[in-house]
Design an enzyme around this catalytic site. Structure first.
Site, PDB file in Angstrom:
ATOM      1  N   SER A  58     -10.669  -6.485   9.485  1.00  0.00           N
ATOM      2  CA  SER A  58     -11.810  -5.811   9.023  1.00  0.00           C
ATOM      3  C   SER A  58     -12.510  -6.550   8.422  1.00  0.00           C
ATOM      4  O   SER A  58     -11.927  -7.345   7.315  1.00  0.00           O
ATOM      5  CB  SER A  58     -11.199  -4.576   8.348  1.00  0.00           C
ATOM      6  OG  SER A  58     -12.405  -3.674   8.008  1.00  0.00           O
ATOM      7  N   ARG A  64       1.956   0.648  10.079  1.00  0.00           N
ATOM      8  CA  ARG A  64       1.815   1.085   8.808  1.00  0.00           C
ATOM      9  C   ARG A  64       2.884   1.123   8.019  1.00  0.00           C
ATOM     10  O   ARG A  64       3.701   1.907   7.816  1.00  0.00           O
ATOM     11  CB  ARG A  64       1.099   2.643   9.063  1.00  0.00           C
ATOM     12  CG  ARG A  64       0.330   3.130   7.782  1.00  0.00           C
ATOM     13  CD  ARG A  64      -0.298   4.615   7.943  1.00  0.00           C
ATOM     14  NE  ARG A  64      -1.309   4.465   9.193  1.00  0.00           N
ATOM     15  CZ  ARG A  64      -2.543   4.289   8.931  1.00  0.00           C
ATOM     16  NH1 ARG A  64      -3.045   3.748   7.713  1.00  0.00           N
ATOM     17  NH2 ARG A  64      -3.419   4.224  10.016  1.00  0.00           N
ATOM     18  N   ARG A  67       0.804  -1.264  -0.086  1.00  0.00           N
ATOM     19  CA  ARG A  67      -0.060  -0.066  -0.039  1.00  0.00           C
ATOM     20  C   ARG A  67       0.753   1.290  -0.092  1.00  0.00           C
ATOM     21  O   ARG A  67       1.649   1.252   0.817  1.00  0.00           O
ATOM     22  CB  ARG A  67      -0.984  -0.054   1.110  1.00  0.00           C
ATOM     23  CG  ARG A  67      -1.909  -1.252   1.287  1.00  0.00           C
ATOM     24  CD  ARG A  67      -3.014  -1.112   2.194  1.00  0.00           C
ATOM     25  NE  ARG A  67      -3.839  -2.308   1.902  1.00  0.00           N
ATOM     26  CZ  ARG A  67      -4.691  -2.637   2.882  1.00  0.00           C
ATOM     27  NH1 ARG A  67      -5.095  -1.836   3.979  1.00  0.00           N
ATOM     28  NH2 ARG A  67      -5.446  -3.897   2.929  1.00  0.00           N
ATOM     29  N   GLU A  75      -6.682  -1.447  15.219  1.00  0.00           N
ATOM     30  CA  GLU A  75      -7.366  -2.179  14.153  1.00  0.00           C
ATOM     31  C   GLU A  75      -6.291  -3.558  13.879  1.00  0.00           C
ATOM     32  O   GLU A  75      -5.149  -3.066  13.429  1.00  0.00           O
ATOM     33  CB  GLU A  75      -7.612  -1.485  13.021  1.00  0.00           C
ATOM     34  CG  GLU A  75      -8.064  -2.241  11.834  1.00  0.00           C
ATOM     35  CD  GLU A  75      -8.580  -1.504  10.569  1.00  0.00           C
ATOM     36  OE1 GLU A  75      -8.357  -0.417  10.459  1.00  0.00           O
ATOM     37  OE2 GLU A  75      -8.592  -2.103   9.654  1.00  0.00           O
ATOM     38  N   ARG A 118       0.580  -6.848  12.191  1.00  0.00           N
ATOM     39  CA  ARG A 118      -0.054  -6.009  13.410  1.00  0.00           C
ATOM     40  C   ARG A 118      -0.214  -7.247  14.636  1.00  0.00           C
ATOM     41  O   ARG A 118      -0.135  -6.934  15.927  1.00  0.00           O
ATOM     42  CB  ARG A 118      -1.317  -5.548  13.174  1.00  0.00           C
ATOM     43  CG  ARG A 118      -1.049  -4.205  12.450  1.00  0.00           C
ATOM     44  CD  ARG A 118      -2.323  -3.258  12.014  1.00  0.00           C
ATOM     45  NE  ARG A 118      -2.076  -2.269  11.350  1.00  0.00           N
ATOM     46  CZ  ARG A 118      -2.858  -1.153  11.128  1.00  0.00           C
ATOM     47  NH1 ARG A 118      -4.103  -1.461  11.540  1.00  0.00           N
ATOM     48  NH2 ARG A 118      -2.491  -0.128  10.210  1.00  0.00           N
TER      49      ARG A 118
END
Length: 427
Positions: A352, A277, A262, A349, A391
């Site tokens: 999801s 991130r 990303r 988070e 994560r």
RNA sequence: GGAGAGGUGGCCGAGUGGUCGAAGGCGCUGGACUGGAAUUCCAGUAAUGCCCUCACGGGUAUUCGAGGGUUCGAAUCCCUCCCUCUCCGCCA
């Protein structure tokens, strides 16, 4: 993509639903465009029908040996008229399509209304953060003091937002992914897949990342255009593209462990520290392709599968129902799993899970043959992280840290670690 | 990378300028036959847009890998691209 029929017949209803997202649908402009498309199309169709009829007559006349010259003269001006009409139709169709591809999905009625992440609703909280009688360190401090996490070397190799893991920490990362794959394939009925990490523009349009979010993707220059996948959702969901699936093969439950890439455009300054991130991270992804009537039950089940990962790792977490202002572009309803991070003293988070209903299926032309009607109908697609590996590694480091800076390996991972029970400095 | 062969409906496969949305077969659905089934026989069997209809349905257009072109008319001829297969080379 939304159902064009619904968009045409009930634009106000659609606009009201999308307004919950803060998305403004200009109903007047949409209706006008639609009217224009309709008249242009009818005109072109009529001209084409005329031409077809005359061409057919010419064929018959020729076959019976008649003189076709007068017929040819009659049809003379039709060609250029038709050409103009078709050009007009192509232009207006492109406009309609362009608009349709940028509209987000309708929201499920159970999705709470809110403007941003503060509007998300906590559904449940599982596990209690462990009491530590010392000041917990974050995963960066832990990893670096263990000598197994190196952002400096990564920066030298690639730049910001990359990492190098080494030794037992690299293995722990691998162990997490293996554990998750085994859990989902052995206990949750998922089929493992190995999929391409580079995909086409069309594939990304199918799942909704394109055309709207190109700046979030890495594009590879070259003779053939490729994008690096931002999630395995993209290749896995597109397995159903252009298919008419037999009812018996549904539900399809896919799991894959892949890297995700990303660009993180627009997130400069956010989570610059650590593994949270990154431009590249691993994820174990779950994708379901189901009959429409099953999709909301599937969403609950898929969320439970992701939760099971955290339960077995004995990591405290909470489940949020994302609100209308925070939910993703293609989703009608989303649950986020947030894991407790002692180093940040908050939940972050880690998964999801979303139901996209027919939004992606319509873009992909992913259908099944409904035995009730005998007709091909759009499937529903769902995707969920089960869970983000990077994560999860962060969560394990921070939740299992000891006062001396060592990290205990969770029970369920020890088999995957060749019996290593603890990460120690200089190992 | 070199040489060749291909891409047609859910599947296989025929079709080299007109009456082709497309023969034939398989599969599937319905019916006949049967105590029930198999076999056999008959019939049906793509999607999508638009228009008409309360509806049943009807009309019309588009779709033969994708996109352009030639033509009154293209599955069929020409160009570009994509993909698949075979042989050779290279390679993990």
């Amino acid at each position: 993509m939304l159902d064009p029929k619904l968009l045409r017949s009930e634009p106000a209803l659609v606009a009201a639903n999308l307004a919950r997202r803060g998305f403004v649908l200009d109903v007047g402009a949409l209706t006008a465009l639609e009217e224009r498309r309709k008249s242009v199309q009818v005109h072109a169709d009529t001209l084409r029908a005329e031409r077809n009829a005359r061409s057919k007559a010419i064929g018959k006349a020729k076959a019976s040996g008649e003189d076709v010259a007068p017929l040819l003269a009659e049809v003379d001006s039709l060609g250029s008229q038709l050409e103009q009409a078709e050009a007009a139709l192509a232009a207006v169709s492109a406009e309609v399509e362009g608009l349709a591809l940028t509209l987000p999905n309708l929201l499920h009625e159970s999705t709470p209304t809110g403007s941003d992440e503060t509007g998300n609703v906590e559904v449940r909280r599982v596990g209690v953060p462990r009491h530590m009688d010392f000041t917990p360190r974050d995963h960066v401090a832990l990893g670096e003091s263990l000598g197994m996490l190196d952002f400096e070397r990564a920066a030298a190799i690639s730049g910001a937002r990359f990492s190098v893991l080494s030794g037992p920490l690299a293995r722990l990362h691998r162990a997490l992914a293996q554990f998750m794959l085994d859990l989902h394939t052995q206990d949750h009925g998922y089929r493992e897949a190995y999929v391409p990490y580079m995909v086409s523009r069309q594939t990304l349009t199918g799942t909704g990342q394109l055309p709207k979010f190109e700046e979030d993707l890495f594009r590879i220059p070259g003779e053939t255009e490729y994008f690096l996948i931002p999630t395995a959702e993209v290749p896995l969901t597109n397995l159903a593209r252009d298919q008419i699936l037999e009812a018996a093969v549904l539900p399809m439950k896919w799991v894959a462990h892949t890297p995700c890439f990303r660009a993180e455009a627009g997130s400069h300054g956010r989570d610059t520290r650590g593994l949270i991130r990154q431009h590249q991270f691993d994820k174990v992804e779950l994708v379901n392709v189901v009959r429409p009537e099953d999709s909301y039950a599937a969403l609950e089940a898929m969320t439970a599968c992701a939760e099971e990962v955290l339960k077995r790792l004995e990591l405290p977490y909470r489940v949020l129902a994302l609100c209308s202002g925070d939910i993703g572009f293609g989703s009608t309803k989303t649950y986020d799993l947030e894991v407790w991070l002692p180093g940040q003293d908050k939940y972050r988070e880690i998964s999801s899970c979303s139901n996209c209903e027919t939004f992606q299926a319509r873009r992909m032309q992913a259908r099944w043959r409904n035995p009730q009607t005998g007709k091909p109908e759009l499937v529903h697609t769902l995707n969920g992280s089960g869970v983000a590996v990077g994560r999860a590694l962060v969560a394990v480091l921070e939740n299992y840290q000891q006062a001396d800076g060592s990290v205990v390996v969770p029970d369920v991972l020890q088999n995957y670690m060749g019996g290593v029970k603890q990460l120690q400095p200089s190992a």
